[in-house]
Design a protein around this motif. Structure first.
Motif, PDB file in Angstrom:
ATOM      1  N   CYS A  46       0.842  -1.202   0.000  1.00 13.87           N
ATOM      2  CA  CYS A  46       0.000   0.000   0.000  1.00 13.87           C
ATOM      3  C   CYS A  46       0.875   1.248   0.000  1.00 13.87           C
ATOM      4  CB  CYS A  46      -0.910   0.004   1.226  1.00 13.87           C
ATOM      5  SG  CYS A  46      -1.984   1.451   1.337  1.00 13.87           S
ATOM      6  N   CYS A  54      -9.519   3.060  -2.477  1.00 11.35           N
ATOM      7  CA  CYS A  54     -10.034   2.033  -1.570  1.00 11.35           C
ATOM      8  C   CYS A  54     -10.959   2.643  -0.522  1.00 11.35           C
ATOM      9  CB  CYS A  54      -8.893   1.264  -0.912  1.00 11.35           C
ATOM     10  SG  CYS A  54      -7.780   2.268   0.097  1.00 11.35           S
ATOM     11  N   VAL A  55     -10.620   3.829  -0.058  1.00 14.60           N
ATOM     12  CA  VAL A  55     -11.458   4.516   0.930  1.00 14.60           C
ATOM     13  C   VAL A  55     -12.810   4.868   0.309  1.00 14.60           C
ATOM     14  CG1 VAL A  55     -11.680   6.606   2.340  1.00 14.60           C
ATOM     15  CG2 VAL A  55      -9.494   5.396   2.246  1.00 14.60           C
ATOM     16  N   CYS A  58     -15.139   1.730  -0.038  1.00 11.34           N
ATOM     17  CA  CYS A  58     -15.608   1.033   1.155  1.00 11.34           C
ATOM     18  C   CYS A  58     -16.931   1.618   1.634  1.00 11.34           C
ATOM     19  CB  CYS A  58     -14.568   1.109   2.270  1.00 11.34           C
ATOM     20  SG  CYS A  58     -15.078   0.183   3.736  1.00 11.34           S
ATOM     21  N   LEU A  63     -12.342   1.776   6.000  1.00 13.56           N
ATOM     22  CA  LEU A  63     -11.108   2.401   5.538  1.00 13.56           C
ATOM     23  C   LEU A  63     -11.249   3.911   5.599  1.00 13.56           C
ATOM     24  CD1 LEU A  63     -10.464   0.179   2.425  1.00 13.56           C
ATOM     25  CD2 LEU A  63      -8.837   0.474   4.288  1.00 13.56           C
ATOM     26  N   LEU A  73      -7.145   0.580   7.976  1.00  9.29           N
ATOM     27  CA  LEU A  73      -8.199  -0.416   7.867  1.00  9.29           C
ATOM     28  C   LEU A  73      -8.631  -0.832   9.261  1.00  9.29           C
ATOM     29  CD1 LEU A  73      -9.926  -2.558   6.341  1.00  9.29           C
ATOM     30  CD2 LEU A  73      -7.911  -4.043   6.443  1.00  9.29           C
ATOM     31  N   CYS A  78     -14.736  -4.119   8.849  1.00 12.34           N
ATOM     32  CA  CYS A  78     -14.565  -4.702   7.522  1.00 12.34           C
ATOM     33  C   CYS A  78     -15.403  -5.967   7.367  1.00 12.34           C
ATOM     34  CB  CYS A  78     -13.084  -5.021   7.294  1.00 12.34           C
ATOM     35  SG  CYS A  78     -12.745  -5.714   5.668  1.00 12.34           S
ATOM     36  N   CYS A  84     -12.497  -2.731  -1.905  1.00 16.66           N
ATOM     37  CA  CYS A  84     -11.235  -1.989  -1.818  1.00 16.66           C
ATOM     38  C   CYS A  84     -10.163  -2.647  -2.681  1.00 16.66           C
ATOM     39  CB  CYS A  84     -10.777  -1.881  -0.366  1.00 16.66           C
ATOM     40  SG  CYS A  84     -10.648  -3.473   0.501  1.00 16.66           S
ATOM     41  N   CYS A  88      -7.927  -0.887  -5.884  1.00 16.60           N
ATOM     42  CA  CYS A  88      -6.549  -0.497  -5.544  1.00 16.60           C
ATOM     43  C   CYS A  88      -5.674  -0.580  -6.789  1.00 16.60           C
ATOM     44  CB  CYS A  88      -5.977  -1.396  -4.454  1.00 16.60           C
ATOM     45  SG  CYS A  88      -4.246  -1.021  -4.073  1.00 16.60           S
TER      46      CYS A  88
END
Length: 149
Positions: A46, A54-55, A58, A63, A73, A78, A84, A88
């Motif tokens: 990452c 990814c944020v 979600c 995230l 995370l 989750c 996510c 990515c």
């Protein structure tokens, strides 16, 4: 050394595939991978993007970007839906062996993978040029889809 002006940089041309960074990762499932490619090695980790797709992907709030710039995370929020992972650009969020999502947390601003890398393929430091990530093909494609390049 942390903050929004710091990023994890990957210098692929220096990677020898030794695996020291994976061994140094304190997470139960290492959040870094080093697959062999036709051109050498790739380092999949990452990058803690300042505009992290990814944020955005979600739907469960698991995230978010912390004040120091770390993309965090929260495992308890989750659902392992993998949204996510799908967005990515680096392939750095993945499903672990127990069905949990795995991603780097930067070791609280002192990444152990960087400390372990003898070749200097991983660098965590002040960002001089934030466009380094834009040179990766998946990132360019994602930014193009979003109309940002």
């Amino acid at each position: 050394m942390s903050g929004r002006d710091h990023l994890l940089h990957v210098l692929l041309e220096r990677c020898t595939g030794c695996g020291d960074c994976m061994e140094a990762c304190p997470m139960e499932e290492p959040a870094i991978r080093i697959p062999k490619t036709p051109d050498g090695w790739d380092i999949v980790v990452c990058r803690h993007c300042s505009q992290a797709p990814c944020v955005d992907a979600c739907s469960f709030g698991a995230l978010w970007i912390k004040e120091d710039g770390t993309v965090f995370l929260a495992e308890e929020l989750c659902t392992s839906c993998k949204a996510c992972a799908a967005v990515c650009p680096f392939g750095a969020v993945f499903l672990g062996p127990a069905g949990e999502m795995v991603k780097c947390d930067l070791c609280g601003g002192e990444p152990k993978c960087v400390e372990a890398c003898r070749e200097g393929a991983l660098v965590y430091g002040k960002t001089v040029e934030k466009s380094l990530a834009r040179e990766r093909k998946p990132t360019r494609e994602l930014l193009s889809i979003r109309g940002l390049v």
